[in-house]
Design a protein around this motif. Structure first.
Motif, PDB file in Angstrom:
ATOM      1  N   ARG A 157       0.823  -1.208   0.000  1.00 26.97           N
ATOM      2  CA  ARG A 157       0.000   0.000   0.000  1.00 26.97           C
ATOM      3  C   ARG A 157       0.858   1.260   0.000  1.00 26.97           C
ATOM      4  O   ARG A 157       0.517   2.254  -0.625  1.00 26.97           O
ATOM      5  CB  ARG A 157      -0.947  -0.010   1.205  1.00 26.97           C
ATOM      6  CG  ARG A 157      -2.139  -0.931   1.016  1.00 26.97           C
ATOM      7  CD  ARG A 157      -3.062  -0.931   2.201  1.00 26.97           C
ATOM      8  NE  ARG A 157      -2.436  -1.549   3.367  1.00 26.97           N
ATOM      9  CZ  ARG A 157      -3.085  -1.783   4.515  1.00 26.97           C
ATOM     10  NH1 ARG A 157      -4.351  -1.432   4.638  1.00 26.97           N
ATOM     11  NH2 ARG A 157      -2.462  -2.362   5.529  1.00 26.97           N
ATOM     12  N   ARG A 158       1.977   1.227   0.723  1.00 29.05           N
ATOM     13  CA  ARG A 158       2.879   2.374   0.747  1.00 29.05           C
ATOM     14  C   ARG A 158       4.295   1.873   1.052  1.00 29.05           C
ATOM     15  O   ARG A 158       4.473   0.739   1.534  1.00 29.05           O
ATOM     16  CB  ARG A 158       2.423   3.404   1.775  1.00 29.05           C
ATOM     17  CG  ARG A 158       2.266   2.866   3.182  1.00 29.05           C
ATOM     18  CD  ARG A 158       1.670   3.922   4.106  1.00 29.05           C
ATOM     19  NE  ARG A 158       0.375   4.380   3.643  1.00 29.05           N
ATOM     20  CZ  ARG A 158      -0.791   3.791   3.955  1.00 29.05           C
ATOM     21  NH1 ARG A 158      -0.806   2.722   4.733  1.00 29.05           N
ATOM     22  NH2 ARG A 158      -1.923   4.262   3.509  1.00 29.05           N
ATOM     23  N   VAL A 184       3.766   0.588  -5.204  1.00 27.67           N
ATOM     24  CA  VAL A 184       2.957   1.056  -4.076  1.00 27.67           C
ATOM     25  C   VAL A 184       1.731   1.806  -4.586  1.00 27.67           C
ATOM     26  O   VAL A 184       1.746   2.409  -5.666  1.00 27.67           O
ATOM     27  CB  VAL A 184       3.774   1.980  -3.132  1.00 27.67           C
ATOM     28  CG1 VAL A 184       4.969   1.239  -2.554  1.00 27.67           C
ATOM     29  CG2 VAL A 184       4.235   3.236  -3.866  1.00 27.67           C
ATOM     30  N   GLU A 185       0.668   1.729  -3.802  1.00 25.14           N
ATOM     31  CA  GLU A 185      -0.558   2.440  -4.160  1.00 25.14           C
ATOM     32  C   GLU A 185      -0.475   3.915  -3.761  1.00 25.14           C
ATOM     33  O   GLU A 185      -1.038   4.781  -4.433  1.00 25.14           O
ATOM     34  CB  GLU A 185      -1.758   1.780  -3.484  1.00 25.14           C
ATOM     35  CG  GLU A 185      -2.002   0.347  -3.954  1.00 25.14           C
ATOM     36  CD  GLU A 185      -3.173  -0.295  -3.238  1.00 25.14           C
ATOM     37  OE1 GLU A 185      -4.021   0.455  -2.710  1.00 25.14           O
ATOM     38  OE2 GLU A 185      -3.235  -1.534  -3.203  1.00 25.14           O
ATOM     39  N   GLY A 186       0.193   4.204  -2.653  1.00 25.89           N
ATOM     40  CA  GLY A 186       0.341   5.578  -2.185  1.00 25.89           C
ATOM     41  C   GLY A 186       1.699   5.764  -1.546  1.00 25.89           C
ATOM     42  O   GLY A 186       2.447   4.798  -1.346  1.00 25.89           O
ATOM     43  N   THR A 187       2.046   6.987  -1.223  1.00 27.41           N
ATOM     44  CA  THR A 187       3.360   7.272  -0.645  1.00 27.41           C
ATOM     45  C   THR A 187       3.234   7.659   0.820  1.00 27.41           C
ATOM     46  O   THR A 187       2.140   7.904   1.335  1.00 27.41           O
ATOM     47  CB  THR A 187       4.045   8.410  -1.415  1.00 27.41           C
ATOM     48  OG1 THR A 187       3.209   9.580  -1.367  1.00 27.41           O
ATOM     49  CG2 THR A 187       4.270   8.010  -2.863  1.00 27.41           C
ATOM     50  N   ASP A 188       4.376   7.708   1.499  1.00 28.40           N
ATOM     51  CA  ASP A 188       4.437   8.156   2.882  1.00 28.40           C
ATOM     52  C   ASP A 188       4.717   9.660   2.915  1.00 28.40           C
ATOM     53  O   ASP A 188       5.433  10.194   2.058  1.00 28.40           O
ATOM     54  CB  ASP A 188       5.546   7.405   3.639  1.00 28.40           C
ATOM     55  CG  ASP A 188       5.263   5.911   3.725  1.00 28.40           C
ATOM     56  OD1 ASP A 188       4.161   5.557   4.177  1.00 28.40           O
ATOM     57  OD2 ASP A 188       6.136   5.121   3.326  1.00 28.40           O
ATOM     58  N   ARG A 189       4.188  10.323   3.894  1.00 27.42           N
ATOM     59  CA  ARG A 189       4.384  11.765   4.004  1.00 27.42           C
ATOM     60  C   ARG A 189       5.865  12.111   4.190  1.00 27.42           C
ATOM     61  O   ARG A 189       6.573  11.463   4.968  1.00 27.42           O
ATOM     62  CB  ARG A 189       3.578  12.322   5.176  1.00 27.42           C
ATOM     63  CG  ARG A 189       2.063  12.179   5.016  1.00 27.42           C
ATOM     64  CD  ARG A 189       1.335  12.820   6.173  1.00 27.42           C
ATOM     65  NE  ARG A 189       1.519  14.273   6.179  1.00 27.42           N
ATOM     66  CZ  ARG A 189       1.074  15.068   7.157  1.00 27.42           C
ATOM     67  NH1 ARG A 189       0.454  14.541   8.214  1.00 27.42           N
ATOM     68  NH2 ARG A 189       1.268  16.372   7.093  1.00 27.42           N
ATOM     69  N   TRP A 193       9.327   9.265  -3.289  1.00 31.37           N
ATOM     70  CA  TRP A 193       9.222   7.915  -3.844  1.00 31.37           C
ATOM     71  C   TRP A 193       9.468   7.982  -5.343  1.00 31.37           C
ATOM     72  O   TRP A 193       8.803   8.747  -6.061  1.00 31.37           O
ATOM     73  CB  TRP A 193       7.836   7.333  -3.565  1.00 31.37           C
ATOM     74  CG  TRP A 193       7.622   5.985  -4.182  1.00 31.37           C
ATOM     75  CD1 TRP A 193       6.843   5.674  -5.261  1.00 31.37           C
ATOM     76  CD2 TRP A 193       8.210   4.754  -3.759  1.00 31.37           C
ATOM     77  NE1 TRP A 193       6.915   4.329  -5.538  1.00 31.37           N
ATOM     78  CE2 TRP A 193       7.753   3.736  -4.630  1.00 31.37           C
ATOM     79  CE3 TRP A 193       9.103   4.409  -2.736  1.00 31.37           C
ATOM     80  CZ2 TRP A 193       8.126   2.411  -4.500  1.00 31.37           C
ATOM     81  CZ3 TRP A 193       9.494   3.086  -2.601  1.00 31.37           C
ATOM     82  CH2 TRP A 193       9.004   2.099  -3.473  1.00 31.37           C
ATOM     83  N   ARG A 197       4.111   3.341  -9.075  1.00 30.51           N
ATOM     84  CA  ARG A 197       2.902   3.633  -8.311  1.00 30.51           C
ATOM     85  C   ARG A 197       1.702   3.060  -9.052  1.00 30.51           C
ATOM     86  O   ARG A 197       1.641   3.068 -10.282  1.00 30.51           O
ATOM     87  CB  ARG A 197       2.721   5.142  -8.118  1.00 30.51           C
ATOM     88  CG  ARG A 197       3.710   5.759  -7.160  1.00 30.51           C
ATOM     89  CD  ARG A 197       3.341   7.199  -6.827  1.00 30.51           C
ATOM     90  NE  ARG A 197       2.034   7.277  -6.183  1.00 30.51           N
ATOM     91  CZ  ARG A 197       1.493   8.421  -5.763  1.00 30.51           C
ATOM     92  NH1 ARG A 197       2.127   9.562  -5.942  1.00 30.51           N
ATOM     93  NH2 ARG A 197       0.320   8.429  -5.176  1.00 30.51           N
ATOM     94  N   GLY A 198       0.730   2.559  -8.278  1.00 33.23           N
ATOM     95  CA  GLY A 198      -0.462   1.975  -8.879  1.00 33.23           C
ATOM     96  C   GLY A 198      -0.659   0.558  -8.401  1.00 33.23           C
ATOM     97  O   GLY A 198      -0.235   0.185  -7.299  1.00 33.23           O
ATOM     98  N   GLN A 199      -1.305  -0.261  -9.220  1.00 29.52           N
ATOM     99  CA  GLN A 199      -1.551  -1.659  -8.920  1.00 29.52           C
ATOM    100  C   GLN A 199      -0.971  -2.526 -10.024  1.00 29.52           C
ATOM    101  O   GLN A 199      -0.740  -2.063 -11.145  1.00 29.52           O
ATOM    102  CB  GLN A 199      -3.048  -1.918  -8.749  1.00 29.52           C
ATOM    103  CG  GLN A 199      -3.659  -1.194  -7.563  1.00 29.52           C
ATOM    104  CD  GLN A 199      -5.125  -1.526  -7.371  1.00 29.52           C
ATOM    105  OE1 GLN A 199      -5.829  -1.867  -8.316  1.00 29.52           O
ATOM    106  NE2 GLN A 199      -5.596  -1.434  -6.139  1.00 29.52           N
TER     107      GLN A 199
END
Length: 354
Positions: A157-158, A184-189, A193, A197-199
């Motif tokens: 997910r991240r 990853v679907e999303g990044t960390d704050r 990255w 990204r994606g699926q």
């Protein structure tokens, strides 16, 4: 803790495993390291699993976990677990399993290993805790000292939820031929990255592994993820005889199918004698031996309940059963009279050691 001196003997599951350390890997993910109290070494194929007997409230619970360590490092055995929402066994491990705790284990078992499918090139595709068998197989090839040819795709997910990221990147920096692709679907704050990204999809597969048609593919992760991977490969014309997946969920459309000529009838009764317990009961042919044992108040250890993990293996001393398993028992064990209680239906009079 005092260092343990290894002995020139191999661990068998009649000896408990002793937890010697725990290491947080990601949110709700912990790696537990076990050793044999006797100092015995561990022998298994990379990618295999063990079933742990967990002393949860209300009675022991059996849960199956892939070994995340490699047999090339035989003095210990590691299991990396992720507690999903509503989990009981894994949550108990995260909350209660500490160094010094001993657990009964069954195994190792399973056929999900690159050693069973030799190839010059491999493609490992995983998501979540499905990375564990890939870690074991990759470490095994890394420890051999030769440059492997692995494309390793892992989806999370991240970035902070990628398990084993630092260890795999270290290995990739020391050998040629280990290509890593994090998705990853999303990044960390506040954490840049630069990866994918994606699926998982066909386009991503082509970017990460342009020569995927030449590779032996191993896949492990949640069922919807593995379905998406299979559909992507089929759509691209991949030879699915070279596709292998690990799952501890019931295979879709398989467990209720029977070979031609075999019919089980609700109206036909069978008699089961549980020899060790001294209990004999009458059930319908459509009832499994595991279900019959539970109805009689008998405890047969079980894990997956559909013939994968092999936890419910028992000895049949007489009679006939109809067994449809999914790889949880070997041909040798069957020849020796063993069956899996979870997927064996009694025919006529049957006696088992339970």
């Amino acid at each position: 803790m005092t260092a343990m001196t290894p002995t020139l003997a191999f661990w068998h599951d009649d000896e408990p495993l002793e937890c010697v350390s725990r290491l947080p890997e990601a949110p709700n993910v912990v790696t537990f390291t076990f050793q044999a109290p006797s100092g015995a070494l561990f022998r298994f194929k990379p990618g295999q699993f063990v079933t742990l007997e967990l002393p949860v409230a209300g009675g022991p619970l059996h849960r199956t976990y892939t070994v995340s360590s490699s047999p090339s490092r035989p003095t210990s055995l590691t299991i990396t677990v992720k507690a999903q929402e509503g989990s009981i066994g894994t949550r108990w491990m995260l909350d209660n399993l500490e160094p010094g705790t001993r657990l009964k284990a069954i195994g190792p078992g399973g056929t999900f290993s690159h050693l069973n499918h030799p190839s010059e090139k491999y493609l490992f595709i995983s998501a979540g805790s499905g990375i564990t068998p890939m870690m074991s197989m990759t470490t095994y090839m890394y420890d051999a000292g030769r440059d492997p040819d692995i494309v390793f795709i892992n989806c999370a997910r991240r970035p902070s939820e990628i398990v084993f990221r630092q260890r795999l990147e270290h290995m990739a920096s020391r050998v040629q031929g280990l290509e890593l692709a994090w998705v990853v679907e999303g990044t960390d704050r506040y954490q840049p990255w630069t990866g994918y990204r994606g699926q998982f999809n066909q386009l991503l597969l082509g970017l990460a592994a342009p020569d995927y048609l030449d590779r032996e593919v191993f896949c492990c992760g949640p069922e919807p993820f593995m379905t998406a991977v299979r559909e992507a490969l089929v759509g691209l014309g991949f030879d699915m005889d070279r596709y292998h997946q690990e799952s501890f969920h019931a295979p879709v459309g398989e467990t209720d199918e029977f070979p031609e000529g075999v019919t089980l009838d609700d109206e036909v009764k069978a008699e089961i004698e549980f020899v060790t317990s001294g209990v004999t009961i009458e059930v319908a042919e459509t009832e499994t031996l595991l279900g019959a044992a539970r109805a009689a108040g008998l405890a047969i250890p079980s894990g997956c309940t559909f013939g994968v993990c092999g936890t419910c293996k028992i000895k049949k001393t007489s009679g006939q059963v109809h067994m449809v398993h999914n790889g949880g028992i070997t041909d040798e064990d069957i020849e020796d009279g063993y069956i899996l209680a979870c997927c064996s239906n009694p025919i006529g009079k049957v006696a088992v050691e339970a």
